[in-house]
Design a protein around this motif. Structure first.
Motif, PDB file in Angstrom:
ATOM      1  N   LEU A 120      -8.732   1.316   3.868  1.00  0.00           N
ATOM      2  CA  LEU A 120      -7.709   0.744   2.989  1.00  0.00           C
ATOM      3  C   LEU A 120      -8.067  -0.663   2.521  1.00  0.00           C
ATOM      4  O   LEU A 120      -7.598  -1.104   1.469  1.00  0.00           O
ATOM      5  CB  LEU A 120      -6.361   0.709   3.706  1.00  0.00           C
ATOM      6  CG  LEU A 120      -5.753   2.058   4.117  1.00  0.00           C
ATOM      7  CD1 LEU A 120      -4.339   1.863   4.645  1.00  0.00           C
ATOM      8  CD2 LEU A 120      -5.758   3.052   2.965  1.00  0.00           C
ATOM      9  N   ASP A 121      -8.888  -1.373   3.287  1.00  0.00           N
ATOM     10  CA  ASP A 121      -9.254  -2.740   2.915  1.00  0.00           C
ATOM     11  C   ASP A 121     -10.300  -2.808   1.808  1.00  0.00           C
ATOM     12  O   ASP A 121     -10.571  -3.890   1.283  1.00  0.00           O
ATOM     13  CB  ASP A 121      -9.773  -3.499   4.136  1.00  0.00           C
ATOM     14  CG  ASP A 121      -8.661  -3.887   5.106  1.00  0.00           C
ATOM     15  OD1 ASP A 121      -7.494  -3.581   4.815  1.00  0.00           O
ATOM     16  OD2 ASP A 121      -8.968  -4.492   6.147  1.00  0.00           O
ATOM     17  N   ARG A 122     -10.899  -1.689   1.459  1.00  0.00           N
ATOM     18  CA  ARG A 122     -11.939  -1.699   0.426  1.00  0.00           C
ATOM     19  C   ARG A 122     -11.309  -1.883  -0.954  1.00  0.00           C
ATOM     20  O   ARG A 122     -10.376  -1.165  -1.330  1.00  0.00           O
ATOM     21  CB  ARG A 122     -12.741  -0.400   0.458  1.00  0.00           C
ATOM     22  CG  ARG A 122     -13.527  -0.203   1.762  1.00  0.00           C
ATOM     23  CD  ARG A 122     -14.352   1.063   1.693  1.00  0.00           C
ATOM     24  NE  ARG A 122     -15.117   1.270   2.921  1.00  0.00           N
ATOM     25  CZ  ARG A 122     -15.980   2.264   3.107  1.00  0.00           C
ATOM     26  NH1 ARG A 122     -16.181   3.148   2.131  1.00  0.00           N
ATOM     27  NH2 ARG A 122     -16.640   2.383   4.252  1.00  0.00           N
ATOM     28  N   SER A 123     -11.833  -2.835  -1.708  1.00  0.00           N
ATOM     29  CA  SER A 123     -11.252  -3.155  -3.012  1.00  0.00           C
ATOM     30  C   SER A 123     -11.270  -1.967  -3.965  1.00  0.00           C
ATOM     31  O   SER A 123     -10.363  -1.813  -4.793  1.00  0.00           O
ATOM     32  CB  SER A 123     -12.002  -4.336  -3.638  1.00  0.00           C
ATOM     33  OG  SER A 123     -13.385  -4.041  -3.772  1.00  0.00           O
ATOM     34  N   GLU A 124     -12.279  -1.102  -3.835  1.00  0.00           N
ATOM     35  CA  GLU A 124     -12.369   0.039  -4.744  1.00  0.00           C
ATOM     36  C   GLU A 124     -11.274   1.077  -4.492  1.00  0.00           C
ATOM     37  O   GLU A 124     -11.042   1.968  -5.312  1.00  0.00           O
ATOM     38  CB  GLU A 124     -13.744   0.710  -4.638  1.00  0.00           C
ATOM     39  CG  GLU A 124     -14.061   1.333  -3.285  1.00  0.00           C
ATOM     40  CD  GLU A 124     -14.814   0.393  -2.367  1.00  0.00           C
ATOM     41  OE1 GLU A 124     -15.535   0.876  -1.475  1.00  0.00           O
ATOM     42  OE2 GLU A 124     -14.665  -0.847  -2.547  1.00  0.00           O
ATOM     43  N   ASN A 125     -10.555   0.958  -3.366  1.00  0.00           N
ATOM     44  CA  ASN A 125      -9.493   1.913  -3.052  1.00  0.00           C
ATOM     45  C   ASN A 125      -8.102   1.398  -3.421  1.00  0.00           C
ATOM     46  O   ASN A 125      -7.110   2.109  -3.264  1.00  0.00           O
ATOM     47  CB  ASN A 125      -9.519   2.258  -1.556  1.00  0.00           C
ATOM     48  CG  ASN A 125     -10.761   3.051  -1.180  1.00  0.00           C
ATOM     49  OD1 ASN A 125     -11.279   3.832  -1.978  1.00  0.00           O
ATOM     50  ND2 ASN A 125     -11.250   2.856   0.041  1.00  0.00           N
ATOM     51  N   MET A 126      -8.027   0.155  -3.899  1.00  0.00           N
ATOM     52  CA  MET A 126      -6.728  -0.453  -4.188  1.00  0.00           C
ATOM     53  C   MET A 126      -5.937   0.344  -5.226  1.00  0.00           C
ATOM     54  O   MET A 126      -4.721   0.561  -5.072  1.00  0.00           O
ATOM     55  CB  MET A 126      -6.914  -1.893  -4.665  1.00  0.00           C
ATOM     56  CG  MET A 126      -5.621  -2.601  -5.050  1.00  0.00           C
ATOM     57  SD  MET A 126      -4.433  -2.774  -3.696  1.00  0.00           S
ATOM     58  CE  MET A 126      -5.309  -3.995  -2.677  1.00  0.00           C
ATOM     59  N   ALA A 127      -6.589   0.795  -6.283  1.00  0.00           N
ATOM     60  CA  ALA A 127      -5.877   1.510  -7.348  1.00  0.00           C
ATOM     61  C   ALA A 127      -5.205   2.768  -6.811  1.00  0.00           C
ATOM     62  O   ALA A 127      -4.060   3.079  -7.176  1.00  0.00           O
ATOM     63  CB  ALA A 127      -6.845   1.859  -8.475  1.00  0.00           C
ATOM     64  N   GLU A 128      -5.893   3.504  -5.945  1.00  0.00           N
ATOM     65  CA  GLU A 128      -5.308   4.733  -5.397  1.00  0.00           C
ATOM     66  C   GLU A 128      -4.118   4.406  -4.494  1.00  0.00           C
ATOM     67  O   GLU A 128      -3.088   5.105  -4.529  1.00  0.00           O
ATOM     68  CB  GLU A 128      -6.359   5.508  -4.594  1.00  0.00           C
ATOM     69  CG  GLU A 128      -5.803   6.804  -3.990  1.00  0.00           C
ATOM     70  CD  GLU A 128      -6.861   7.596  -3.240  1.00  0.00           C
ATOM     71  OE1 GLU A 128      -6.488   8.257  -2.242  1.00  0.00           O
ATOM     72  OE2 GLU A 128      -8.038   7.565  -3.649  1.00  0.00           O
ATOM     73  N   ILE A 129      -4.221   3.355  -3.699  1.00  0.00           N
ATOM     74  CA  ILE A 129      -3.121   2.968  -2.811  1.00  0.00           C
ATOM     75  C   ILE A 129      -1.881   2.601  -3.631  1.00  0.00           C
ATOM     76  O   ILE A 129      -0.768   3.032  -3.335  1.00  0.00           O
ATOM     77  CB  ILE A 129      -3.551   1.783  -1.915  1.00  0.00           C
ATOM     78  CG1 ILE A 129      -4.726   2.181  -1.033  1.00  0.00           C
ATOM     79  CG2 ILE A 129      -2.381   1.314  -1.055  1.00  0.00           C
ATOM     80  CD1 ILE A 129      -5.347   1.021  -0.290  1.00  0.00           C
ATOM     81  N   VAL A 130      -2.092   1.806  -4.680  1.00  0.00           N
ATOM     82  CA  VAL A 130      -0.984   1.403  -5.545  1.00  0.00           C
ATOM     83  C   VAL A 130      -0.364   2.620  -6.220  1.00  0.00           C
ATOM     84  O   VAL A 130       0.867   2.757  -6.297  1.00  0.00           O
ATOM     85  CB  VAL A 130      -1.468   0.388  -6.599  1.00  0.00           C
ATOM     86  CG1 VAL A 130      -0.372   0.118  -7.627  1.00  0.00           C
ATOM     87  CG2 VAL A 130      -1.898  -0.908  -5.933  1.00  0.00           C
ATOM     88  N   SER A 131      -1.200   3.533  -6.696  1.00  0.00           N
ATOM     89  CA  SER A 131      -0.708   4.731  -7.385  1.00  0.00           C
ATOM     90  C   SER A 131       0.168   5.587  -6.480  1.00  0.00           C
ATOM     91  O   SER A 131       1.191   6.128  -6.920  1.00  0.00           O
ATOM     92  CB  SER A 131      -1.898   5.547  -7.896  1.00  0.00           C
ATOM     93  OG  SER A 131      -1.470   6.759  -8.466  1.00  0.00           O
TER      94      SER A 131
END
Length: 433
Positions: free
Chosen positions: A199-210
């Motif tokens: 979850l801390d990976r910046s590339e996964n932020m968009a999916e978490i927000v979505s």
């Protein structure tokens, strides 16, 4: 290898002591056998939340005088009210200097919200943990308690139900994050720390927000399990910015992300100040010269001894094998140090499960300077700090972290004074000659 001080144990007591020593310009080594209790903690720190007679404590420092009456063998009572008050403030300053962001003050306890939604008194809490001031209601505003689908260590519905009973407006949801599917294949891997690494990976932020956004549109605050922000708080701040909501973290079952973050901050501060850490090592032999320790031998250093003028024992209690219990005996395994009064085996426990358990008070006996005793005699250069001390119940009295911090700092100050006095005496002798 020679140092001013060698500390046995790299937990909260050992690190607080080491940071104080290195800040004073002394050379220091910590021998740390493995994971310490911080990895299993909530990240909050207790100073004193209950007196031995069962009365709750709102103002910890004001309660020290009564504690000394009820429990004269408590480490706080041995150190003294004024000194404990001074060191509590120093502990807060030292934690802040290490970059640990905490809410609270030794002047007044507050409540933190537990992983089950209950309120628990404490001294200092991570700023991401939801807190309530003493005798005040829960903060207003609608809360969404969000669990992670498949993560069994956190039950959002249970938390929400308890918060509702306390008058809060709460909804609960589970969020499905496809990026975690590979972890779900192995239940032993689906733990808070492993989840945070994804979850801390910046590339996964968009999916978490979505995935989170549809669940939190109608709320003001979000309570999440502490499964993100392992390295820093920045990822949580970024998530707050994108969701437009305030995010709080609730501790999970060990290993604890909040506890590990606290340990890492302290360890980095100790190293920044020049401290030496020997992780994965273990003291195997202690050599004495009369009533003083002359040197230690460790598993990893073989025939190369660790020499110092001062030593600190901060090995923890039963959990860390700082104390060992057999069927009919309790002992300190490294040096067979004296323990406080140990009652007969039948009196080690109370049949009431939630009562204060007598064995929790077992520990090494010391003088008022917290120097260890062996065969009734004081070891002049061995100080004791943390859970291996006797005379207190860290759980029932809510003072475990406080004793570790205060006794660690107290030991450090005794060592600094002893070394300064020795240096002054040497200089005086040289001038006289």
């Amino acid at each position: 290898m020679k140092f001013d001080a060698v500390i046995i144990g790299g937990g909260l007591a050992g690190l607080s002591c080491g940071i104080r020593l290195t800040n004073a310009g002394l050379s220091c080594a910590i021998v740390s056998a493995g994971q310490n209790a911080l990895h299993f903690s909530s990240g909050s720190l207790d100073l004193l939340t209950q007196l031995p007679d069962g009365r709750g404590v709102e103002h910890p420092l004001d309660a020290l005088a009564e504690l000394a009456i009820q429990s004269p063998q408590h480490p706080y009572s041995r150190i003294g009210k004024e000194k404990v008050s001074e060191l509590a403030l120093l502990a807060e300053q030292q934690l802040q200097a290490a970059g640990v962001e905490l809410f609270g003050s030794a002047q007044q306890n507050h409540y933190r919200i537990t992983p089950l939604g209950h309120k628990r008194l404490t001294w200092l809490s991570p700023t991401r943990v939801p807190v309530v001031k003493f005798e005040q209601p829960l903060p207003t505003g609608k809360i969404a308690v969000i669990g992670i689908e498949g993560f069994l260590d956190f039950q959002p519905q249970m938390v929400a139900d308890v918060l509702k009973e306390q008058g809060a407006e709460v909804v609960s949801h589970y969020v499905h994050l496809p990026l975690l599917d590979r972890l779900r294949e192995n239940a032993s891997e689906f733990r808070a720390i492993n989840i945070a690494r994804w979850l801390d990976r910046s590339e996964n932020m968009a999916e978490i927000v979505s995935e989170l956004s549809p669940l939190v549109q109608q709320v003001d605050k979000i309570f999440l399990p502490a499964c993100l922000g392992l390295e820093s708080d920045q990822v949580i701040s970024d998530l707050e910015s994108q969701l437009g909501k305030t995010i709080y973290l609730l501790p999970t079952l060990p290993p604890s992300l909040l506890g590990i973050r606290l340990h890492d901050h302290l360890l980095k501060q100790y190293r920044r100040q020049g401290g030496i850490i020997m992780p994965g090592d273990k003291v195997t032999k202690v050599n004495f010269d009369g009533q003083k320790i002359s040197q230690l031998h460790t598993r990893n250093h073989g025939d190369i001894p660790l020499k110092a003028s001062q030593f600190v024992l901060a090995t923890g209690s039963f959990f860390n094998n700082g104390l060992v219990a057999t069927f009919d005996r309790v002992y300190e395994p490294l040096m067979e140090l004296d323990l406080g009064n140990i009652p007969p085996r039948s009196q080690w426990t109370d049949e009431q499960f939630f009562a204060s358990q007598p064995y929790m008070r077992f520990g090494v006996e010391t003088d008022t300077q917290l120097r260890a005793k062996k065969y009734g005699d004081v070891i002049d250069n061995l100080y004791v700090a943390g859970a291996v001390l006797g005379g207190f119940d860290p759980l029932t009295e809510g003072c475990g972290a406080g004793v570790s911090l205060i006794s660690g700092l107290y030991a450090a100050e005794q060592i600094i004074s002893a070394i300064n006095n020795a240096n002054a005496a040497t200089e005086h002798t040289e001038v006289a000659q």
